[in-house]
Design an enzyme around this catalytic site. Structure first.
Site, mmCIF file in Angstrom:
data_model
loop_
_atom_site.group_PDB
_atom_site.id
_atom_site.type_symbol
_atom_site.label_atom_id
_atom_site.label_comp_id
_atom_site.label_asym_id
_atom_site.label_seq_id
_atom_site.Cartn_x
_atom_site.Cartn_y
_atom_site.Cartn_z
ATOM 1 N N ARG A 243 66.630 -32.828 -27.247
ATOM 2 C CA ARG A 243 66.085 -32.980 -28.591
ATOM 3 C C ARG A 243 67.063 -33.751 -29.472
ATOM 4 O O ARG A 243 68.261 -33.803 -29.198
ATOM 5 C CB ARG A 243 65.803 -31.602 -29.207
ATOM 6 C CG ARG A 243 64.826 -30.755 -28.404
ATOM 7 C CD ARG A 243 64.663 -29.383 -29.041
ATOM 8 N NE ARG A 243 63.771 -28.526 -28.252
ATOM 9 C CZ ARG A 243 64.158 -27.743 -27.254
ATOM 10 N NH1 ARG A 243 65.455 -27.684 -26.938
ATOM 11 N NH2 ARG A 243 63.289 -27.005 -26.591
ATOM 12 N N LYS A 273 70.807 -18.931 -30.620
ATOM 13 C CA LYS A 273 72.255 -18.941 -30.510
ATOM 14 C C LYS A 273 72.812 -17.874 -29.589
ATOM 15 O O LYS A 273 73.989 -17.857 -29.290
ATOM 16 C CB LYS A 273 72.868 -18.757 -31.908
ATOM 17 C CG LYS A 273 72.538 -19.887 -32.878
ATOM 18 C CD LYS A 273 73.231 -19.662 -34.194
ATOM 19 C CE LYS A 273 72.923 -20.782 -35.173
ATOM 20 N NZ LYS A 273 73.591 -20.605 -36.456
ATOM 21 N N HIS A 337 61.538 -37.982 -29.744
ATOM 22 C CA HIS A 337 61.154 -36.741 -29.080
ATOM 23 C C HIS A 337 60.198 -37.017 -27.925
ATOM 24 O O HIS A 337 60.153 -36.264 -26.947
ATOM 25 C CB HIS A 337 60.494 -35.797 -30.087
ATOM 26 C CG HIS A 337 60.377 -34.388 -29.608
ATOM 27 N ND1 HIS A 337 61.392 -33.466 -29.733
ATOM 28 C CD2 HIS A 337 59.366 -33.742 -28.976
ATOM 29 C CE1 HIS A 337 61.005 -32.310 -29.209
ATOM 30 N NE2 HIS A 337 59.788 -32.447 -28.743
ATOM 31 N N ARG A 340 61.017 -37.036 -24.035
ATOM 32 C CA ARG A 340 60.910 -35.822 -23.227
ATOM 33 C C ARG A 340 59.559 -35.769 -22.516
ATOM 34 O O ARG A 340 59.474 -35.425 -21.335
ATOM 35 C CB ARG A 340 61.106 -34.596 -24.119
ATOM 36 C CG ARG A 340 62.531 -34.465 -24.637
ATOM 37 C CD ARG A 340 62.644 -33.588 -25.885
ATOM 38 N NE ARG A 340 62.159 -32.244 -25.696
ATOM 39 C CZ ARG A 340 62.843 -31.249 -25.140
ATOM 40 N NH1 ARG A 340 64.074 -31.477 -24.691
ATOM 41 N NH2 ARG A 340 62.326 -30.040 -25.042
ATOM 42 N N HIS A 363 62.772 -25.413 -22.482
ATOM 43 C CA HIS A 363 61.627 -24.762 -23.091
ATOM 44 C C HIS A 363 61.813 -23.255 -23.047
ATOM 45 O O HIS A 363 62.311 -22.705 -22.063
ATOM 46 C CB HIS A 363 60.329 -25.167 -22.388
ATOM 47 C CG HIS A 363 59.845 -26.516 -22.808
ATOM 48 N ND1 HIS A 363 58.934 -27.244 -22.097
ATOM 49 C CD2 HIS A 363 60.162 -27.282 -23.894
ATOM 50 C CE1 HIS A 363 58.698 -28.392 -22.712
ATOM 51 N NE2 HIS A 363 59.435 -28.437 -23.800
ATOM 52 N N TYR A 373 68.880 -15.255 -18.430
ATOM 53 C CA TYR A 373 69.445 -15.517 -17.111
ATOM 54 C C TYR A 373 68.976 -16.836 -16.515
ATOM 55 O O TYR A 373 69.563 -17.331 -15.562
ATOM 56 C CB TYR A 373 69.067 -14.375 -16.158
ATOM 57 C CG TYR A 373 69.696 -13.064 -16.538
ATOM 58 C CD1 TYR A 373 71.004 -12.780 -16.179
ATOM 59 C CD2 TYR A 373 68.994 -12.128 -17.283
ATOM 60 C CE1 TYR A 373 71.593 -11.580 -16.553
ATOM 61 C CE2 TYR A 373 69.574 -10.927 -17.652
ATOM 62 C CZ TYR A 373 70.876 -10.658 -17.285
ATOM 63 O OH TYR A 373 71.455 -9.487 -17.663
#
Length: 411
Positions: A243, A273, A337, A340, A363, A373
Site C-alpha cells: 500500500r 499495530k 493502489h 496490487r 489482507h 500467526y
C-alpha cells in the site's frame, strides 16, 4: 430616578469610580478608564452581596433589567443568584467535557495508538469537516438518531454516500465508547441502518489484462520530465505489491539485502499495530532498483524523501506517484493502489495459491487469532512468486506473451 440610555452614554469617566443607580438594586459603575459595569446589590441570608451583570453597551439597559429580574426571581425562591451562577458554570464545564466532540477526540486518541498515521489523520479530517460543525457542541448523551440522520443526509446530498456511510460507522464507535465510559446510554447510529443510501461499490482502477499492462510498463519506462525518485517509487510499489502508506515511509534500515527482504513495521500496516512486521520478499529486480536508488537517497533515512535535493525531511506525498500515472494518460485506468489488483489478477492466472497472494497483499484475516500467526506462513512460496512477478513484468514490458505457469505451490 430610573436610568436612561442617553444618561448612560453621557456619563464621563472621573478620577475615581462612581455609580449611576437604576431601580431595585441595579446600578452601573463608571470607571476612570471609561468602562461601564452593571452590578446588582442584593441581600441573602442577612448579608449584602453584589452580582456582576456584564458591561455596557454589550449588555443594554433593558437586558440588564431582565437579568436583575431573573436574579430577584431566584431570591424569591430562596436561591442565591451568585451560587446559582457558579453551579451553571460547573454544569457548562461538565457538558463541554462530555460534548460529542470531546468524547470523539478522546476515542480518536485511543484508536490512533493502533492505527497508521494516515488512517488517524483521515478520520480526524472527516470528523472536523462534517461532524463537529453539526453535532460536536451537543452533549453526547443528548444526540438523537434524528440529529445524526440530518447530518448524514447533508453529506449524502453532496454525492459522497460512501463518506456518509463511513461516518455513521465512526459515530457509532464514538457512541459505543461513550456508553462504555458512562457518558451515554444509547447508540443512535445503530438506529440508522436501512435509513441511508447504500454507497455504490467502486474499485480502484487497475489494468489486469497482460498485453495492456505491458503497454503501460513501456509507457512508464519511456516517460520523461519526472523526478527520478518518483519513477523509482512507482516501480518499487509495483514490484512489492504494498500500500502507499507502506512504501512512502519505507526506511533504509528496514531493507535486509542479504535476506532479500523488506520488513514493514506493523504500525504502518493496515491490519494493525499488534501484529509482527510484514515481510516482503524482494526480487532481483527490486534489489537492483534499490542499488540505483541508494545513490540518490541513501544518505537519508527514507527511500523516497520529499525534498528535491533528496535531503532529510518529509517523504513524498500520497499523490506524487498518482500524478505520474495520470500524466502518462492512465487516469481512471491505473492507480498506485491498483498495482496490487494488477499483480494479483495476473499472478492468479499463473496458478499461485490464494493463500500466498493474500499474505503478500497483507489482507486481514477474519480471525484475529489466525492473523497473529499467519504472517510467517507461505514465505517460501511468496519468495518464488515475487520473483516470478518481477520476471513477468520484464517479459510483458518487452512485449512477450507470458505463458501462465500452473501448479506453483509452497516449497
Amino acid at each position: 430616578m430610573p436610568l436612561s440610555d442617553p444618561a448612560i452614554k453621557k456619563a464621563k469617566p472621573a478620577a475615581k469610580p462612581y455609580k449611576l443607580s437604576d431601580e431595585k438594586g441595579l446600578f452601573i459603575v463608571v470607571t476612570p478608564a471609561g468602562g461601564k459595569w452593571w452590578r446588582l446589590k442584593y441581600r441573602f441570608a442577612g448579608k449584602e452581596k453584589l452580582l456582576a451583570l456584564g458591561t455596557y453597551p454589550e449588555v443594554s439597559l433593558s437586558r440588564a433589567r431582565e437579568k436583575r429580574d431573573e436574579a430577584r426571581t431566584l431570591l424569591a425562591d430562596g436561591i442565591d443568584p451568585s451560587e446559582a451562577r457558579k453551579h451553571r458554570k460547573l454544569a457548562d464545564l461538565a457538558a463541554s467535557a462530555n460534548s460529542f466532540e470531546a468524547v470523539a477526540r478522546e476515542w480518536h486518541a485511543g484508536k490512533s495508538k493502533k492505527w497508521a498515521k494516515v488512517t488517524a489523520d483521515k478520520a480526524m479530517t472527516h470528523l472536523q469537516a462534517y461532524v463537529f460543525p453539526e453535532i460536536g457542541h451537543l452533549p453526547v448523551a443528548s444526540v438523537k438518531a434524528a440529529h445524526l440522520l440530518a447530518m448524514l443526509r447533508k453529506i449524502e446530498s453532496k454525492g459522497i454516500a460512501y463518506t456518509a456511510s463511513r461516518l455513521r460507522e465512526m459515530c457509532g464507535q464514538v457512541f459505543r465508547y461513550a456508553v462504555a465510559t458512562g457518558r451515554a446510554e444509547d447508540n443512535p447510529a445503530a438506529h440508522l441502518l436501512g435509513a441511508m443510501q447504500k454507497p455504490a461499490t467502486t474499485h480502484r482502477p487497475a489494468i489486469t489484462e497482460r498485453r495492456e499492462f505491458g503497454a503501460f510498463l513501456r509507457d512508464l519506462r519511456e516517460a520523461t520530465g519526472f523526478e527520478p525518485v518518483t519513477r523509482y517509487a512507482a516501480y518499487f510499489a509495483m514490484l512489492t505489491m504494498v500500500r502507499a502508506q507502506e512504501f512512502r515511509f519505507a526506511r533504509w534500515e528496514e531493507i535486509d539485502v542479504e535476506a532479500r527482504e523488506w520488513k514493514v513495521p506493523a504500525h504502518r500496516m493496515k491490519v494493525g499495530k499488534t501484529l509482527p512486521a510484514h515481510t516482503v520478499p524482494l526480487s532481483r529486480q527490486a534489489l537492483e532498483l534499490l542499488d540505483e536508488l541508494r545513490l540518490l537517497t541513501g544518505h537519508t533515512p527514507y527511500l523516497f524523501p520529499k525534498s528535491k535535493g533528496y535531503g532529510e525531511g518529509e517523504v513524498i506525498s500520497e499523490n506524487t506517484v498518482g500524478k505520474l500515472l495520470n500524466n502518462l494518460g492512465y487516469q481512471g485506468r491505473q492507480c498506485v493502489h491498483g498495482f496490487r489488483a494488477s499483480a494479483r489478477s495476473i499472478l492468479s492466472e499463473q496458478g499461485w495459491s490464494v493463500e500466498a497472494m493474500e499474505r503478500q497483499l497483507d489482507h486481514k484475516e477474519a480471525s484475529g487469532t489466525v492473523a497473529a500467526y499467519a504472517r510467517s506462513q507461505h514465505l517460501p512460496e511468496r519468495r518464488k512468486m515475487m520473483q516470478a512477478w518481477a520476471d513477468t513484468c520484464d517479459a510483458l514490458e518487452a512485449g512477450a506473451e507470458v505463458i501462465p505457469i500452473r501448479g506453483n505451490t509452497a516449497a
